[in-house]
Design an enzyme around this catalytic site. Structure first.
Site, PDB file in Angstrom:
ATOM      1  N   SER A 178       0.842  -1.202   0.000  1.00  0.00           N
ATOM      2  CA  SER A 178       0.000   0.000   0.000  1.00  0.00           C
ATOM      3  C   SER A 178       0.878   1.255   0.000  1.00  0.00           C
ATOM      4  CB  SER A 178      -0.972  -0.039   1.188  1.00  0.00           C
ATOM      5  OG  SER A 178      -2.001   0.912   1.033  1.00  0.00           O
ATOM      6  N   ASP A 277      -9.337  -5.026  -5.157  1.00  0.00           N
ATOM      7  CA  ASP A 277      -8.758  -3.817  -4.567  1.00  0.00           C
ATOM      8  C   ASP A 277      -9.133  -2.581  -5.380  1.00  0.00           C
ATOM      9  OD1 ASP A 277      -7.199  -2.022  -3.142  1.00  0.00           O
ATOM     10  OD2 ASP A 277      -5.280  -2.812  -3.856  1.00  0.00           O
ATOM     11  N   HIS A 305      -7.885  -5.284  -0.622  1.00  0.00           N
ATOM     12  CA  HIS A 305      -6.718  -4.541  -0.166  1.00  0.00           C
ATOM     13  C   HIS A 305      -6.210  -5.060   1.183  1.00  0.00           C
ATOM     14  CE1 HIS A 305      -4.052  -1.121  -0.532  1.00  0.00           C
ATOM     15  NE2 HIS A 305      -4.250  -0.856   0.743  1.00  0.00           N
TER      16      HIS A 305
END
Length: 339
Positions: A178, A277, A305
């Site tokens: 991320s 995601d 995610h």
């Protein structure tokens, strides 16, 4: 498993508005920023010490990188057995950056502690998980600077630490998930563009790297503000507002993959993409048109995610994480698992 959920443990002071004024920005349940600049974060994941199960075969310790900025790191070292000592003289090193929208997260979060210990054991790698400075108190590029400084620190520490004797300093990988994937990518670009090359970086491992833009992608529209998703459109926008330099929008270069002038100088990169995601399209676009020998892309079906750190209670996330660990191991050690 299309989404991953967080368990919240509140640490927000209910009297803060009286003390610090109104809330001027927030990500609901995660962070509040008050008018006077005061920041409060919710403890969504417990912080843990360095202990690990003996059967995992990994030793762990915390180290200080920069006393002035209070940047620290957590170090994972696979314990060498009689067999491995005879077959492997030195081990690769992964420099890892945690996720959290540049604003929350820690190398001591239990989910990262468990995941990176497993990765260290699986890939037989040393791992240094960097606890970089967080926004909004330290907006970008502070995290990028901390990443570069971590590499500079490694160069200094290579001759005066016991664990460094196990490390192959010619086989260093930058990695993160991320926001941490964004940091790893930006740090790699900064090291490649500078005349100062303290250490050679062999490759990058980007797990659902956090990129953005003003125009919405199809995957952003599809996930939108689904409450079951860890990363929603509104929270993504808020993380960028809180972390970018004042006055910048999502077209800022920090929100975009760094473009290189020649594919011949591109770093060998593994990009791990989650099908469910919000970032899927931006991650796929990052790889489009690239030399497949340089950039390897793997899409994990049915997961969302941060599935690898926040989805361990879901069977699909668990099995997919094991698959991703195998891919990372293969990427580092030049196996051929990508069918």
């Amino acid at each position: 498993m299309g989404a991953t959920t967080l368990t919240h443990v509140t640490t927000i002071n209910p009297n803060s508005t009286k003390i610090h004024g109104p809330v001027v920005d927030e990500v609901e349940g995660l962070i509040k920023v008050y008018k006077d600049g005061h920041v409060e974060r919710t403890q969504v994941v417990p912080c843990v010490g360095t202990s690990l199960p003996l059967e995992l075969g990994v030793a762990c310790s915390d180290i200080v990188i920069d006393k002035l900025t209070n940047v620290r790191a957590r170090l994972y070292v696979p314990m060498m057995t009689t067999t491995t000592k005879s077959s492997v003289s030195k081990l690769p090193l992964i420099v890892y950056f945690h996720g959290g929208g540049f604003c929350i997260g820690s190398s001591s979060w239990s989910c990262y502690h468990e995941f990176l210990a497993r990765l260290s054991a699986r890939s037989r790698c040393l791992i240094m998980s960097v606890n970089y400075r967080l926004a909004p108190e330290n907006p970008l590029p502070a995290a990028y600077e901390d990443g570069v400084n971590a590499i500079l620190w490694l160069n200094k520490a290579r001759n005066d630490t016991l664990w460094a004797k196990l490390c192959d300093f010619d086989r260093i990988f930058l990695a993160g998930d991320s926001a941490g994937g964004n940091i790893a990518h930006q740090v790699a670009a900064r090291l490649a563009s500078t005349e100062l090359k303290p250490l050679e970086i062999e490759g990058a491992i980007l797990i659902q790297p956090f990129f953005g833009g003003e125009a919405r992608t199809e995957s952003e529209k599809r996930v939108g503000n689904n409450k079951r998703s860890v990363l929603t459109l509104s929270s993504s926008d808020a993380w960028w507002r809180l972390s970018l330099p004042r006055g910048a929008n999502r077209e800022h270069p920090y929100c975009k993959p760094v473009k290189t002038k020649s594919s011949t100088v591109m770093m060998r990169t593994l990009v791990c993409v989650a099908e469910m995601d919000l970032l899927m399209d931006r991650n796929m676009e990052m790889c489009d048109g690239s030399n497949e020998e340089v950039i390897k892309r793997v899409v994990y079906k049915g997961v969302g995610h941060a599935f690898h750190v926040l989805g361990k209670s879901h069977q699909l996330a668990h099995t997919t994480t094991l698959e991703m660990l195998c891919h990372i191991d293969a990427f580092i050690n030049h196996y051929e698992p990508f069918n």
